[in-house]
Design a protein around this motif. Structure first.
Motif, mmCIF file in Angstrom:
data_model
loop_
_atom_site.group_PDB
_atom_site.id
_atom_site.type_symbol
_atom_site.label_atom_id
_atom_site.label_comp_id
_atom_site.label_asym_id
_atom_site.label_seq_id
_atom_site.Cartn_x
_atom_site.Cartn_y
_atom_site.Cartn_z
ATOM 1 N N CYS A 101 14.692 0.978 6.851
ATOM 2 C CA CYS A 101 13.545 0.226 7.359
ATOM 3 C C CYS A 101 13.891 -1.258 7.412
ATOM 4 N N CYS A 116 5.416 0.774 4.913
ATOM 5 C CA CYS A 116 5.236 -0.675 4.829
ATOM 6 C C CYS A 116 4.787 -1.283 6.162
ATOM 7 N N CYS A 173 7.844 4.020 8.391
ATOM 8 C CA CYS A 173 7.734 3.595 6.999
ATOM 9 C C CYS A 173 6.291 3.199 6.660
ATOM 10 N N GLY A 217 11.818 -3.594 7.484
ATOM 11 C CA GLY A 217 10.821 -4.356 6.731
ATOM 12 C C GLY A 217 11.102 -4.389 5.237
ATOM 13 N N CYS A 218 11.407 -3.214 4.665
ATOM 14 C CA CYS A 218 11.510 -3.175 3.205
ATOM 15 C C CYS A 218 12.843 -2.625 2.696
#
Ligand SMILES: [Zn+2]
Length: 449
Positions: free
Chosen positions: A69, A105, A103, A71-72
């Motif tokens: 991911c 997130c 994901c 993002g995270c």
């Protein structure tokens, strides 16, 4: 002896994987001349195996990579695997394409979409590799679709090629070329201040019977600026907007919408009018010198024939001189003088034609040729120029370069000897692709897509 082929892959993360591809055996007792080295069939099998190994490893790596991911940095779960078939130049590869869950997130890339996504879909929207598509289009624009399919199959271990597949791929590639021409619109940085010259000509090809006409006109030509040139081909009925297409071609050659454009073609008004519509403004049209020169040649030959008649009565100089000076006058842009010379020749021919039948016949021939040139010049009066001056200044005077395009774009694939009938759309697609192939633009357009 036996030759074993082993392929070792080292992934980005350092792990390695070994593939045992086939084995080539060359028993020495039975060696025949064709038993030496690699044979085409062996090579094709091996290429296919190699392609399979590389593709599977690469897809594995790319799929793993896309699970992370953005993002995270967590690894996203695999939702399921879908069987996919990818056509490549070196064979058909069956892969299990993973679909990855989004994901929790809600990273930037996942915001407006829901449901699992396939990382492969992005790479192969058509389920075939660009290289295969390019080759199909390139060969399809040069040979019959069936022949193109056969050529590809002969040399590479690709899947069975259908003539319809080749035709459809050509159509798609032609569309991409058109779309990229549009994308190029903004790029005209290296525009020079010198004029552009457009050489235009038309090729006649057979039309399919359902279109209620015998022939289709393919407009072919070349756009030249001092340091670049670009070919183009289009069928006016099939191009969505032929003038726009030509305008885009002009822009890609550095035209800024202001620079003067010169068109060189024969007396057919449709061709320069197409450029006028593309430019949406004035265009300088110059009549092709070669078409004039050919007509002058006809007069010279006819006069030669007249002078050789047995009872030729007049003074030979009276006929020879005007015929000789005619070419000089037109070449130097002295069209009115040329017109007077033609009239004088006509009167002189009428004067002697009462003498005997042979002379009358020869004189009539000269007169017919003179009238032909006279009306050709009169009809195209505005497009005549001082050809000598242009020639001395290194400017183009003939559309012969467009005639080369007629052969390369029109006749090689669609000429009358090919015995194939065309729909406007099919002919347009072939013309567009062929022009791109000849310019070396095909690979570039595809990369941009
Ligand atoms: Zn995340």
């Amino acid at each position: 002896m036996d030759v074993r082929i082993i392929v070792e892959t080292t992934f980005e993360n350092g792990t390695t994987k070994t593939h045992r591809l086939g084995c080539i055996s060359r028993p020495f007792r039975q060696t025949k001349p064709e038993g030496f080295g690699l044979l085409l069939e062996d090579a094709k099998t091996m290429l296919w195996q190699l392609q399979n190994a590389i593709m599977l490893d690469q897809i594995e790596e790319v799929s793993e990579e896309s699970r992370i991911c953005l993002g995270c940095d967590r690894v996203r779960a695999i939702h399921d695997y879908r069987p996919r078939v990818l056509d490549t130049l070196f064979g058909r590869v069956h892969v299990k394409a993973p679909r990855i869950r989004r994901c929790a997130c809600k990273a930037i890339s996942d915001v407006d979409q829901s449901g699992p996504f396939s990382p492969l879909a992005h790479y192969f929207p058509d389920r075939s590799t660009p290289e295969l598509q390019r080759l199909q289009a390139e060969l399809g624009a040069r040979h019959s679709f069936r022949e193109a399919a056969r050529i590809i199959e002969t040399f590479v271990p690709c899947a069975k090629q259908m003539n319809t597949t080749v035709r459809n791929r050509l159509g798609k590639v032609a569309q991409v070329i058109g779309a990229n021409d549009r994308a190029e619109l903004a790029v005209d940085e290296d525009a020079t201040s010198q004029a552009l010259t457009v050489f235009l000509d038309g090729a006649h090809i057979r039309c399919r019977p359902e279109y209620q006409r015998r022939h289709l006109d393919v407009v072919v030509g070349k756009i030249e600026s001092p340091n670049m040139s670009r070919r183009f081909g289009l069928v006016q009925q099939a191009a969505r907007s032929p003038a726009k297409q030509l305008r885009q071609a002009l822009v890609s050659q550095g035209w800024d919408g202001q620079r003067p454009i010169t068109v060189i073609s024969d007396g057919e008004p449709a061709l320069p009018n197409l450029v006028r519509r593309a430019v949406q403004g004035p265009v300088r049209h110059i009549l092709d010198w070669w078409h004039i020169s050919m007509r002058v040649q006809h007069i010279e030959n006819a006069v030669k024939g007249l002078l050789q008649t047995q009872n030729f009565p007049g003074m030979p100089e009276l006929f020879k001189k005007p015929a000789e000076t005619l070419r000089w006058c037109i070449w130097h842009g002295k069209v009115m003088t040329a017109g007077t010379r033609l009239k004088v020749l006509l009167i002189d021919c009428s004067r002697i034609s009462k003498i005997d039948a042979e002379v009358r016949e020869a004189a009539a021939r000269v007169k017919a040729r003179c009238r032909e040139l006279y009306s050709y010049l009169a009809n195209n009066f505005d497009t005549l120029t001082d050809y000598g001056w242009r020639y001395r200044n290194g400017l183009a005077i003939s559309s012969s370069r467009a005639e080369g395009c007629v052969d390369e774009i029109g006749n090689t694939r669609m000429g009358k000897r090919q015995r194939m009938r065309w729909s406007p759309k099919g002919a347009h697609q072939v013309a567009v692709t062929r022009a791109a192939v000849l310019d070396g633009r095909l690979a570039v357009s595809q990369m941009a897509a």
